[in-house]
Design an enzyme around this catalytic site. Structure first.
Site, PDB file in Angstrom:
ATOM      1  N   SER A 257       0.556  -0.722   0.359  1.00 33.97           N
ATOM      2  CA  SER A 257       0.251  -0.038   0.084  1.00 33.97           C
ATOM      3  C   SER A 257       0.727   1.475  -0.090  1.00 33.97           C
ATOM      4  O   SER A 257       2.248   0.981   0.657  1.00 33.97           O
ATOM      5  CB  SER A 257      -1.191  -0.384   1.572  1.00 33.97           C
ATOM      6  OG  SER A 257      -0.118  -0.214   2.624  1.00 33.97           O
ATOM      7  N   ASP A 258       0.233   1.897  -0.762  1.00 35.20           N
ATOM      8  CA  ASP A 258       1.287   3.616  -0.015  1.00 35.20           C
ATOM      9  C   ASP A 258       0.583   4.441   0.996  1.00 35.20           C
ATOM     10  O   ASP A 258      -0.150   3.416   1.925  1.00 35.20           O
ATOM     11  CB  ASP A 258       0.238   4.517  -1.527  1.00 35.20           C
ATOM     12  CG  ASP A 258       1.164   6.106  -1.497  1.00 35.20           C
ATOM     13  OD1 ASP A 258       1.785   5.899  -0.712  1.00 35.20           O
ATOM     14  OD2 ASP A 258       1.594   6.487  -2.295  1.00 35.20           O
TER      15      ASP A 258
END
Ligand SMILES: *[C@@H]1O[C@H](CO)[C@@H](O)[C@H](O)[C@H]1NC(C)=O
Length: 731
Positions: A257-258
């Site tokens: 994930s960012d």
């Protein structure tokens, strides 16, 4: 009601594990070997260790911007993930490489690969396992978008090639690369709430394209982005992560994930996300995996098979890069710069684009006196790194702002470099280190040539600079640069404007001044700013960069701008030059344009093709069907340096599809080659065209298809300076 909801979740998890099965052994020998090791290791892990491997330890904890749990049973370390795309953020003694947009501007695959390799070496030297780059999203359809400079510009082919070279460079040093931000994250405004939706064909032919090349280059990880896609968070989107990336492109690595882009525990797991970062929100409170994932698996909201799949992907990437033996401990203070400043300078220099050079004022011919004007000619007087994450535009520009930056160990500013060189040649330099037009005019008076510097900056949305919230509010130079140029040009008829910018600016106002005889598009140079410029101004280097984007005449000309709310990508396939071509809009300086101190002649095109019509049907390998990457056409042309000085030319190949294909942009870049040629020398440019490069995405068949008919090819010096035509027919 609760029981009903739970059934729905279990069904979704079951459907997932069927989808997921195909990837347990990738159809690639080296990945298959890594998967075998990962499977052996997986069998020895406790449930806690599995959860730890896919979960960050929490924001602000650990040595790196991202850190996972370790696993003693298999000697697996706490994985260190660190920004970013132009070098190592938060490290003490690293190289501030020229940003990716400058690398694209060189069109030099050797420099781009070396840049990647050196970044990889620095990452490994510091003990970073995963370098968070390179960037192919934002692709850059919106000229004012804040983070375009972290990527390689709005042409998917150029970006795709640059992604391949950079990833192979980074990974050759034994470091995991991370292709980001996946996907349709084209602006900063509202990036954490807005939804992007794009039609399936445009998704494939523009935005997914460079990610496919990244997977083909065996990228270890991909970062899902902040935005929503069709109303679903990118980090929960089964259609983006599972269907497109893993099933269609055969991606064997993991999706991370960012930072804080995750919103649910089971949704992201079942959508295909494999690692969460940083493991909590930025307050350290909201934790979605870790113990939460543990209970989701216990309750079967996420299947045990899905958890194993996540772990397998993460471990396989670690084995794939050989990080299981002799990897250095994390040390952010290590000096890892080596000779890398040579690449930083070469990319900054060869990315400089000469836009205008009336009367051949450049290169300098021993003038008695020159003037150097503008606040960006000196280093920020508050200090080199006075603004965290370069979140201000004071003094010489090296990079934009945000997480994709590094702390500078030095920055060679323009005045310092020009002065040092001018002193050697006995040239006098008058200097005005401000943007005050009166002072600038005074400095310019009586100089043989006046260099006036303007900038435009942008960055990531968590910092606002001079009212620009990440994306730029306008496409004019900052600090009233148009007025500064006007006053200097009124005082000196031989004014040359030097632009340091994150992306296109409007040059119309500047060009109205008759005193402006030249424009040097110096781009975004990194730490070697002044040195790179001196190389070109004094003629040690013949300028050889070409624009990696279009410079239009009005902001409206691009047909794409920062939006409020959701973005429906209505422009479809028509971004940047594809839009200018389609709408017959005259740009100021077109995509691929750049002047030289010499001239090049193009001759003797030859075209051959073995392409057959129809869909690609090969074995699924990382990147897609194997045959998609086969060379099916070769175009060659002779390029001759017909001038008086040595130089380099970026020859470009543009392809026009036959009318049997659905409506396609008038021409698309499908090859380029930089040739270094001595005065009088001729060389052959060879463009090897992959099946992919002459295919379109057939939405009905859900396949890449080569259409029947005549493909037109053109070879030239820019997208609008096409010198040679040819064709081949696919039947
Ligand atoms: C989003 O919706 C559009 C329109 O229905 C569709 O063409 C496209 O494939 C969808 N994209 C994804 C990634 O699901």
């Amino acid at each position: 009601m609760l029981a009903k909801a739970l059934t729905a979740v279990v069904t979704a998890a079951a459907a997932f594990s069927q989808l997921g099965q195909a990837q347990t052994t990738p159809a690639d020998e080296k990945w298959a070997a890594a998967y075998e090791k990962a499977n052996t290791a997986l069998a020895r892990l406790s449930q806690n260790e599995k959860i730890g491997i896919v979960s960050g330890v929490g924001w602000g904890k650990g040595a790196c911007v991202g850190n996972t749990g370790s696993a003693g049973s298999i000697n697996y370390p706490s994985l260190c993930l660190q920004d970013g795309p132009l070098g190592l953020r938060h490290a003490r003694s690293v190289t501030a490489f020229a940003p990716a947009i400058q690398a694209a501007s060189t069109w030099d695959v050797e420099l781009i690969r070396q840049r990647g390799q050196y970044m990889g070496e620095e990452a490994k030297g510091i003990g970073v396992h995963v370098l968070l780059g390179p960037v192919a999203g934002a692709l850059g359809k919106i000229p004012a978008a804040g983070r375009n400079w972290e990527a390689f510009g709005p042409d998917p082919y150029l970006t795709g090639i640059a992604m391949i070279e950079t990833i192979e460079g980074i990974q050759s040093a034994g470091v995991q690369a991370c292709a980001k931000h996946y996907i349709l994250n084209e602006q900063e405004r509202n990036r954490e709430t807005m939804s992007s939706s794009v039609d399936d064909r445009t998704m494939h032919e523009l935005y997914l394209w460079p990610f496919a090349d990244s997977v083909k280059a065996n990228v270890a990880s991909v970062m899902c982005s902040y935005n929503k896609i069709n109303g679903t968070w990118a980090c929960e989107s089964q259609s983006a992560m599972q269907k497109l990336l893993k099933d269609e492109l055969g991606f064997p690595g993991y999706v991370v994930s960012d930072w804080n882009a995750q919103h649910t525990t089971a949704g992201s797991a079942n959508g295909g996300m494999d690692m969460t970062m940083p493991g909590s929100d930025f307050d350290g409170r909201n934790i979605l995996w870790g113990p939460q994932l543990q209970s989701a698996v216990q309750q079967n909201a996420v299947s045990a098979a899905r958890l194993d799949d996540m772990v397998r992907r993460v471990l396989a990437s670690w084995y794939y890069l050989g990080q299981d033996s002799g990897y250095p401990q994390v040390n952010m203070n290590a000096n890892v710069q080596g000779n890398h400043k040579e690449n930083a300078r070469a990319v900054a220099r060869d990315g400089i684009v000469l836009l205008k050079n009336d009367g051949n004022l450049l290169p300098l011919k021993k003038p008695a006196k020159i003037a150097v004007i503008g606040s960006s000619t000196v280093v920020n007087s508050d200090g080199l790194n006075a603004c965290p994450d370069r979140g201000c535009n004071k003094g010489a520009l090296a990079m934009g702002w945000g997480s994709g930056t590094v702390d500078l160990t030095y920055l060679v500013a323009p005045h310092e470099a020009i002065k040092a060189r001018a002193d050697k040649e006995g040239i006098q330099v008058s200097h005005s280190p401000s943007d005050d037009g009166g002072a600038g005019a005074q400095a310019a008076q009586g100089a043989d040539i006046a260099f006036v510097f303007v900038t435009a900056d942008s960055g990531e949305g968590y910092i606002e600079v001079e009212g620009h919230g990440g994306d730029r509010n306008h496409l004019d130079p900052w600090h009233d640069g148009n007025r500064l140029v006007q006053q200097v040009a009124a005082a000196n008829p031989n004014t040359i404007v030097v632009v340091h910018s994150v992306g296109p600016i409007l040059l119309e106002s500047i060009l109205q001044n008759t005193g402006v005889k030249g424009i040097v598009w110096a781009g975004l140079p990194g730490q070697e700013n002044g040195n790179a410029l001196v190389d070109v101004l004094f003629g040690d280097t013949n300028p050889n960069g070409k624009l990696p984007y279009t410079i239009g005449k009005r902001a409206e000309d691009w047909g794409a701008a920062v939006v409020n709310g959701d973005d429906n990508f209505r422009e479809g396939l028509y971004i940047d030059y594809r839009h200018f071509d389609k709408q017959s809009i005259e740009p100021r300086y077109e995509f691929g344009f750049g002047l030289s101190y010499t001239t090049f002649e193009y001759s003797d095109i030859s075209v051959s093709s073995t392409a057959t019509p129809g869909p690609a049907t090969g074995t699924l390998k990382p990147g897609g069907p194997e045959d998609l990457y086969e060379i099916v056409a070769t175009i060659t042309a002779t390029i001759t340096n017909s001038g008086e000085v040595d130089g380099a030319e970026v020859a470009q190949l543009y392809v026009t599809y036959p009318s049997s294909a659905p409506e396609t942009p008038p021409k698309q870049l499908r090859g380029f080659q930089k040739l270094k040629l001595k005065a009088g020398e001729a060389g052959e440019a060879t463009f090897n065209v992959r099946r992919k490069d002459i295919s379109f995405w057939d939405v009905g068949q859900q396949k890449w298809v080569v259409p029947e008919g005549e493909f037109k090819v053109a070879v030239g010096a820019s997208s609008r300076d096409l010198r040679l035509d040819g064709a081949f027919t696919v039947a």
